[in-house]
Design a protein around this motif. Structure first.
Motif, PDB file in Angstrom:
ATOM      1  N   THR A   1     -14.171  -7.911  20.793  1.00  0.00           N
ATOM      2  CA  THR A   1     -14.768  -8.638  19.486  1.00  0.00           C
ATOM      3  C   THR A   1     -16.209  -8.278  19.055  1.00  0.00           C
ATOM      4  OG1 THR A   1     -13.577 -10.579  19.850  1.00  0.00           O
ATOM      5  CG2 THR A   1     -15.492 -11.057  18.535  1.00  0.00           C
ATOM      6  N   TRP A   2     -17.077  -8.115  20.287  1.00  0.00           N
ATOM      7  CA  TRP A   2     -18.328  -7.632  20.337  1.00  0.00           C
ATOM      8  C   TRP A   2     -18.355  -6.400  19.540  1.00  0.00           C
ATOM      9  CZ3 TRP A   2     -22.165  -3.877  20.874  1.00  0.00           C
ATOM     10  CH2 TRP A   2     -23.384  -4.229  20.919  1.00  0.00           C
ATOM     11  N   GLN A   3     -17.733  -5.319  20.072  1.00  0.00           N
ATOM     12  CA  GLN A   3     -17.645  -3.948  19.627  1.00  0.00           C
ATOM     13  C   GLN A   3     -17.028  -4.071  18.140  1.00  0.00           C
ATOM     14  OE1 GLN A   3     -19.053  -1.491  20.867  1.00  0.00           O
ATOM     15  NE2 GLN A   3     -19.099  -2.275  23.379  1.00  0.00           N
ATOM     16  N   TYR A   4     -16.440  -4.937  17.728  1.00  0.00           N
ATOM     17  CA  TYR A   4     -15.579  -4.907  16.562  1.00  0.00           C
ATOM     18  C   TYR A   4     -16.708  -5.230  15.586  1.00  0.00           C
ATOM     19  CZ  TYR A   4     -12.655  -6.837  12.812  1.00  0.00           C
ATOM     20  OH  TYR A   4     -11.874  -7.013  11.554  1.00  0.00           O
ATOM     21  N   LEU A   5     -17.518  -6.452  15.851  1.00  0.00           N
ATOM     22  CA  LEU A   5     -18.645  -6.863  14.644  1.00  0.00           C
ATOM     23  C   LEU A   5     -19.503  -5.933  14.956  1.00  0.00           C
ATOM     24  CD1 LEU A   5     -18.606 -10.571  15.952  1.00  0.00           C
ATOM     25  CD2 LEU A   5     -17.494  -9.473  13.813  1.00  0.00           C
ATOM     26  N   TYR A   6     -19.865  -5.200  15.916  1.00  0.00           N
ATOM     27  CA  TYR A   6     -21.193  -4.258  15.880  1.00  0.00           C
ATOM     28  C   TYR A   6     -20.530  -2.821  15.461  1.00  0.00           C
ATOM     29  CZ  TYR A   6     -24.919  -1.200  18.058  1.00  0.00           C
ATOM     30  OH  TYR A   6     -26.164  -0.529  17.925  1.00  0.00           O
ATOM     31  N   ARG A   7     -19.638  -2.334  15.695  1.00  0.00           N
ATOM     32  CA  ARG A   7     -19.208  -0.918  15.216  1.00  0.00           C
ATOM     33  C   ARG A   7     -18.734  -0.964  13.907  1.00  0.00           C
ATOM     34  NH1 ARG A   7     -20.405   2.543  19.281  1.00  0.00           N
ATOM     35  NH2 ARG A   7     -20.713   1.741  21.200  1.00  0.00           N
ATOM     36  N   GLY A   8     -17.831  -2.159  13.677  1.00  0.00           N
ATOM     37  CA  GLY A   8     -16.777  -2.388  12.504  1.00  0.00           C
ATOM     38  C   GLY A   8     -17.756  -2.629  11.152  1.00  0.00           C
ATOM     39  N   GLY A   9     -18.832  -3.132  11.320  1.00  0.00           N
ATOM     40  CA  GLY A   9     -19.768  -3.413  10.310  1.00  0.00           C
ATOM     41  C   GLY A   9     -20.465  -2.305   9.665  1.00  0.00           C
ATOM     42  N   TYR A  10     -20.390  -1.344  10.187  1.00  0.00           N
ATOM     43  CA  TYR A  10     -21.046  -0.136   9.792  1.00  0.00           C
ATOM     44  C   TYR A  10     -22.678  -0.130  10.015  1.00  0.00           C
ATOM     45  CZ  TYR A  10     -22.309   4.237   7.333  1.00  0.00           C
ATOM     46  OH  TYR A  10     -22.995   5.571   7.018  1.00  0.00           O
ATOM     47  N   TRP A  11     -23.282  -1.226   9.235  1.00  0.00           N
ATOM     48  CA  TRP A  11     -24.838  -1.411   9.218  1.00  0.00           C
ATOM     49  C   TRP A  11     -24.929  -2.074  10.595  1.00  0.00           C
ATOM     50  CZ3 TRP A  11     -26.513   1.461   5.547  1.00  0.00           C
ATOM     51  CH2 TRP A  11     -25.600   1.824   4.473  1.00  0.00           C
ATOM     52  N   ARG A  12     -25.734  -1.271  11.443  1.00  0.00           N
ATOM     53  CA  ARG A  12     -25.656  -1.663  12.834  1.00  0.00           C
ATOM     54  C   ARG A  12     -27.397  -2.305  13.209  1.00  0.00           C
ATOM     55  NH1 ARG A  12     -22.739   3.145  16.474  1.00  0.00           N
ATOM     56  NH2 ARG A  12     -20.822   3.056  15.318  1.00  0.00           N
ATOM     57  N   ARG A  13     -27.316  -3.108  14.284  1.00  0.00           N
ATOM     58  CA  ARG A  13     -28.422  -3.526  14.840  1.00  0.00           C
ATOM     59  C   ARG A  13     -29.460  -4.419  13.956  1.00  0.00           C
ATOM     60  NH1 ARG A  13     -31.143   1.699  17.118  1.00  0.00           N
ATOM     61  NH2 ARG A  13     -32.737   0.392  17.875  1.00  0.00           N
ATOM     62  N   GLY A  14     -30.864  -4.784  13.928  1.00  0.00           N
ATOM     63  CA  GLY A  14     -31.371  -5.492  13.064  1.00  0.00           C
ATOM     64  C   GLY A  14     -31.394  -7.031  13.588  1.00  0.00           C
ATOM     65  N   PRO A  15     -32.524  -7.679  13.350  1.00  0.00           N
ATOM     66  CA  PRO A  15     -32.265  -9.133  13.854  1.00  0.00           C
ATOM     67  C   PRO A  15     -31.317  -9.933  13.306  1.00  0.00           C
ATOM     68  CG  PRO A  15     -34.241  -8.792  12.303  1.00  0.00           C
ATOM     69  CD  PRO A  15     -33.556  -7.537  12.543  1.00  0.00           C
ATOM     70  N   VAL A  16     -30.970  -9.894  12.072  1.00  0.00           N
ATOM     71  CA  VAL A  16     -29.847 -10.810  11.299  1.00  0.00           C
ATOM     72  C   VAL A  16     -28.442 -10.358  12.120  1.00  0.00           C
ATOM     73  CG1 VAL A  16     -28.705 -11.546   9.022  1.00  0.00           C
ATOM     74  CG2 VAL A  16     -31.390 -11.150   9.142  1.00  0.00           C
ATOM     75  N   THR A  17     -28.145  -9.034  11.830  1.00  0.00           N
ATOM     76  CA  THR A  17     -26.721  -8.864  12.376  1.00  0.00           C
ATOM     77  C   THR A  17     -26.931  -9.210  13.945  1.00  0.00           C
ATOM     78  OG1 THR A  17     -26.545  -6.962  11.082  1.00  0.00           O
ATOM     79  CG2 THR A  17     -25.575  -6.695  13.135  1.00  0.00           C
ATOM     80  N   MET A  18     -27.589  -8.845  14.780  1.00  0.00           N
ATOM     81  CA  MET A  18     -27.806  -8.911  16.052  1.00  0.00           C
ATOM     82  C   MET A  18     -27.761 -10.350  16.551  1.00  0.00           C
ATOM     83  SD  MET A  18     -26.908  -6.114  17.297  1.00  0.00           S
ATOM     84  CE  MET A  18     -27.152  -6.038  19.049  1.00  0.00           C
ATOM     85  N   ALA A  19     -28.520 -11.361  15.777  1.00  0.00           N
ATOM     86  CA  ALA A  19     -28.378 -12.710  15.966  1.00  0.00           C
ATOM     87  C   ALA A  19     -27.000 -13.377  15.686  1.00  0.00           C
ATOM     88  CB  ALA A  19     -29.461 -13.545  15.105  1.00  0.00           C
ATOM     89  N   ALA A  20     -26.510 -12.965  14.669  1.00  0.00           N
ATOM     90  CA  ALA A  20     -25.120 -13.437  14.127  1.00  0.00           C
ATOM     91  C   ALA A  20     -24.037 -12.964  15.341  1.00  0.00           C
ATOM     92  CB  ALA A  20     -24.700 -12.566  12.830  1.00  0.00           C
ATOM     93  N   ILE A  21     -24.078 -11.744  15.777  1.00  0.00           N
ATOM     94  CA  ILE A  21     -23.191 -11.204  16.858  1.00  0.00           C
ATOM     95  C   ILE A  21     -23.538 -12.089  18.126  1.00  0.00           C
ATOM     96  CG2 ILE A  21     -22.630  -9.201  18.376  1.00  0.00           C
ATOM     97  CD1 ILE A  21     -23.044  -7.409  15.824  1.00  0.00           C
ATOM     98  N   ALA A  22     -24.581 -12.141  18.591  1.00  0.00           N
ATOM     99  CA  ALA A  22     -24.905 -13.131  19.853  1.00  0.00           C
ATOM    100  C   ALA A  22     -24.377 -14.445  19.593  1.00  0.00           C
ATOM    101  CB  ALA A  22     -26.480 -13.189  19.879  1.00  0.00           C
ATOM    102  N   ALA A  23     -24.397 -15.142  18.419  1.00  0.00           N
ATOM    103  CA  ALA A  23     -23.757 -16.363  18.242  1.00  0.00           C
ATOM    104  C   ALA A  23     -22.275 -16.470  18.549  1.00  0.00           C
ATOM    105  CB  ALA A  23     -24.080 -17.010  16.897  1.00  0.00           C
ATOM    106  N   VAL A  24     -21.433 -15.634  18.026  1.00  0.00           N
ATOM    107  CA  VAL A  24     -20.048 -15.379  18.092  1.00  0.00           C
ATOM    108  C   VAL A  24     -19.950 -15.054  19.602  1.00  0.00           C
ATOM    109  CG1 VAL A  24     -18.204 -13.708  17.786  1.00  0.00           C
ATOM    110  CG2 VAL A  24     -19.564 -14.537  16.138  1.00  0.00           C
ATOM    111  N   ASP A  25     -20.674 -14.085  20.314  1.00  0.00           N
ATOM    112  CA  ASP A  25     -20.590 -13.601  21.789  1.00  0.00           C
ATOM    113  C   ASP A  25     -20.663 -14.883  22.737  1.00  0.00           C
ATOM    114  OD1 ASP A  25     -20.292 -11.116  23.840  1.00  0.00           O
ATOM    115  OD2 ASP A  25     -21.957 -12.577  24.324  1.00  0.00           O
ATOM    116  N   THR A  26     -21.717 -15.551  22.476  1.00  0.00           N
ATOM    117  CA  THR A  26     -22.198 -16.815  23.502  1.00  0.00           C
ATOM    118  C   THR A  26     -21.153 -17.765  23.222  1.00  0.00           C
ATOM    119  OG1 THR A  26     -24.439 -16.263  23.026  1.00  0.00           O
ATOM    120  CG2 THR A  26     -24.046 -18.437  23.956  1.00  0.00           C
TER     121      THR A  26
END
Length: 413
Positions: free
Chosen positions: A66-91
Motif C-alpha cells: 500500500t505504501w508503494q502504491y500510494l507513493y509510486r502510483g500517484g506519479y507526483w512524489r514526495r512533498g509535505p502534503v503527499t508524505m503526510a497523507a501516506i504517513a496517515a495511511v501507513d500508521t
C-alpha cells in the motif's frame, strides 16, 4: 482483512489536527496522523478526495504494498502534503495489524530495545533568569534533558521562547500561532538579528552550565536562522558547554552546506524536521555530516518509511531524535514512541506535553516517568479518537510566524 471504509477528522482542541481512521470489514480500526501545521486542509483534501477512494477493498495487511502504491502510483512524489497523507495511511494500517495480533506495535517492530525513550523538554525564557526558572521547572517535572532557548536583548518575541513561565513555572505552548474568530488569521511577523543572537547565546549557555553543572544534557535549536559560516561559528563557540546537539543551524535543503559546519566544530549536529523523505538525507547521512535524524513520523511517510530511514542512518552511526512538537498529534507521538522503543540507534525523543483539551480528544496509553517515555502495552498504537470530544473543537485557521530582519527582509526561521 479488507478495508471497509476510511474517514478524515479535523479537530482543533488547542491545535489543529488531521486524523485518518481506517476501518476493516471485521471491525478493527486504525488511526494515522496527517497534521501539517498551517496547511491542514490541504492534507484533508488530499486524503478525502484522492487517497480514501483508493483504499476501499484493499487488503489491510499489505502495508508495504500500500505504501508503494500510494507513493509510486500517484506519479507526483514526495512533498509535505503527499508524505503526510501516506504517513496517515501507513500508521493506521500498522495500528490495525498490531491490534489484530493483540500486541503493542513495538512488538511487531522487533520488540523492546530499552526500558523507555529518553525525552527532552523545552525550557525557555525571555531573559536568563526566566530561562533558569524554566529549567528548574522542567527538572521538577522529571525531565533529564532540556532544550535551551532564550530571548535576545533588543529583539521582541522570538519563536521558540514562551511568553512567560506562568503558574507552576512551566510553559509548553511557546508557538504563537495566531487565531481569529472574526477575521482572517494571519501569521505573526517577528524581527530577527543573527549577529545579536550569536553574541548572546554563549552567555546563555554559560549561565545554564554554572547553575546546573556539566551533567545535564542541553540542546539548542537554531531554527534555520544562520548561514553555514555563522552556524560553524556558533557550533565552535558552544563547544565549551558540551551540547547534546545543535539543531537546524542552517537551512538544510542544501545538504552540502553542512560540510562547512562539520569542518569547523565538534558540537553534535541534528536536522531534518522539515524533511519528508529519505532522499533529503542522502548526503547528510552518507558523509556523516549530522549526528541525529530529526524528522517526524507524521511528515516522513509513516512508520514504514521512518524505519527504513533510521536503519540507513544506523549504518553510519547516526541516531534518532524524532520530531515531537504539539502540532504532531498524540497519534503521531505514539507512532514515534513505538519506533523509539524498538530501534537500536535511538538517541532522544522530543516531548512537548499536549494541551489538556487535546488529551480529551485523543485518549492515550503512553506514559512519562523518570525522564523516559513509554508507548504502553495496549494493542496497536495505544491511542483512540473520541469523536464526540473532537466535534466540540472545530477547525480554526492558525499559522506559525514569519521572520524578518530588522530592515524588513523575510528571513529563515
Amino acid at each position: 482483512m479488507k478495508i471497509r471504509s476510511a474517514d478524515v477528522n479535523v479537530t482543533s482542541p488547542g491545535r489543529n489536527f488531521v486524523t485518518l481512521r481506517i476501518t476493516t470489514d471485521d471491525g478493527l480500526t486504525g488511526l494515522g496522523d496527517a497534521t501539517l501545521n498551517g496547511r491542514e486542509l490541504a492534507v484533508r483534501s488530499y486524503l478525502a478526495d484522492h487517497v480514501v477512494p483508493l483504499l476501499t477493498g484493499r487488503d489491510a495487511g499489505r502495508i508495504e504494498d500500500t505504501w508503494q502504491y500510494l507513493y509510486r502510483g500517484g506519479y507526483w512524489r514526495r512533498g509535505p502534503v503527499t508524505m503526510a497523507a501516506i504517513a496517515a495511511v501507513d500508521t493506521a494500517l500498522w495500528d490495525i495489524k498490531a491490534k489484530a495480533a493483540g500486541m503493542p506495535l513495538y512488538q511487531l517492530l522487533g520488540g523492546r530495545s530499552r526500558r523507555g525513550a529518553l525525552a527532552y523538554g523545552h525550557a525557555s525564557g525571555q531573559d536568563i533568569p526566566e530561562l533558569l526558572d524554566s529549567v528548574r521547572a522542567h527538572l521538577a517535572d522529571g525531565f533529564q534533558a532540556v532544550r535551551i532557548q532564550s530571548g535576545v536583548p533588543g529583539l521582541g518575541p522570538v519563536y521558540g521562547v514562551a511568553a512567560g513561565t506562568g503558574s507552576g513555572g512551566t510553559r509548553y505552548d511557546y508557538e504563537p500561532a495566531r487565531r481569529s474568530a472574526d477575521g482572517p488569521a494571519l501569521p505573526v511577523e517577528e524581527t530577527w538579528d543573527t549577529r545579536a543572537y550569536l553574541r548572546h547565546l554563549p552567555r546563555v549557555f554559560d549561565a545554564v552550565r554554572q547553575e546546573f553543572g556539566p551533567e545535564l544534557p542541553l540542546l539548542h535549536d537554531g531554527h534555520h536562522r544562520m548561514t553555514p559560516i555563522q552556524a560553524a561559528r556558533l557550533g565552535r563557540d558552544l563547544e565549551p558547554y558540551d551540547l547534546f546537539w545543535l539543531e537546524d543551524a542552517t537551512p538544510s535543503e542544501d545538504q552540502a552546506a553542512w560540510r562547512l559546519i562539520r569542518g569547523h566544530t565538534t558540537t553534535p549536529l541534528a536536522t531534518g524536521e522539515v524533511f519528508n523523505s529519505a532522499y533529503d538525507y542522502t548526503t547528510l547521512i552518507s558523509e556523516r555530516l549530522i549526528d541525529y535524524v530529526r524528522s517526524a513520523v507524521t511528515h516522513t511517510g509513516g512508520i514504514t518509511a521512518m524505519r527504513k530511514l533510521l536503519d540507513l542512518a544506523a549504518l553510519y552511526g547516526i541516531k534518532s531524535g524524532l520530531h515531537g512538537p504539539t502540532d504532531v498529534s498524540p497519534v503521531g507521538m505514539a507512532a514515534a514512541l513505538h519506533l523509539d522503543l524498538a530501534i537500536h540507534n535511538f538517541g532522544i525523543q522530543e516531548y512537548m506535553r499536549h494541551d489538556p483539551r487535546t488529551l480529551e480528544v485523543f485518549r492515550t496509553s503512553y506514559t512519562f516517568q523518570d525522564g523516559l517515555l513509554h508507548p504502553g502495552e495496549t494493542p496497536g498504537l495505544g491511542v483512540e479518537l473520541d469523536d464526540e470530544a473532537a466535534a466540540r473543537f472545530p477547525y480554526t485557521p492558525a499559522y506559525l510566524p514569519v521572520n524578518r530582519l530588522r530592515d524588513g527582509t523575510v528571513h529563515d526561521w
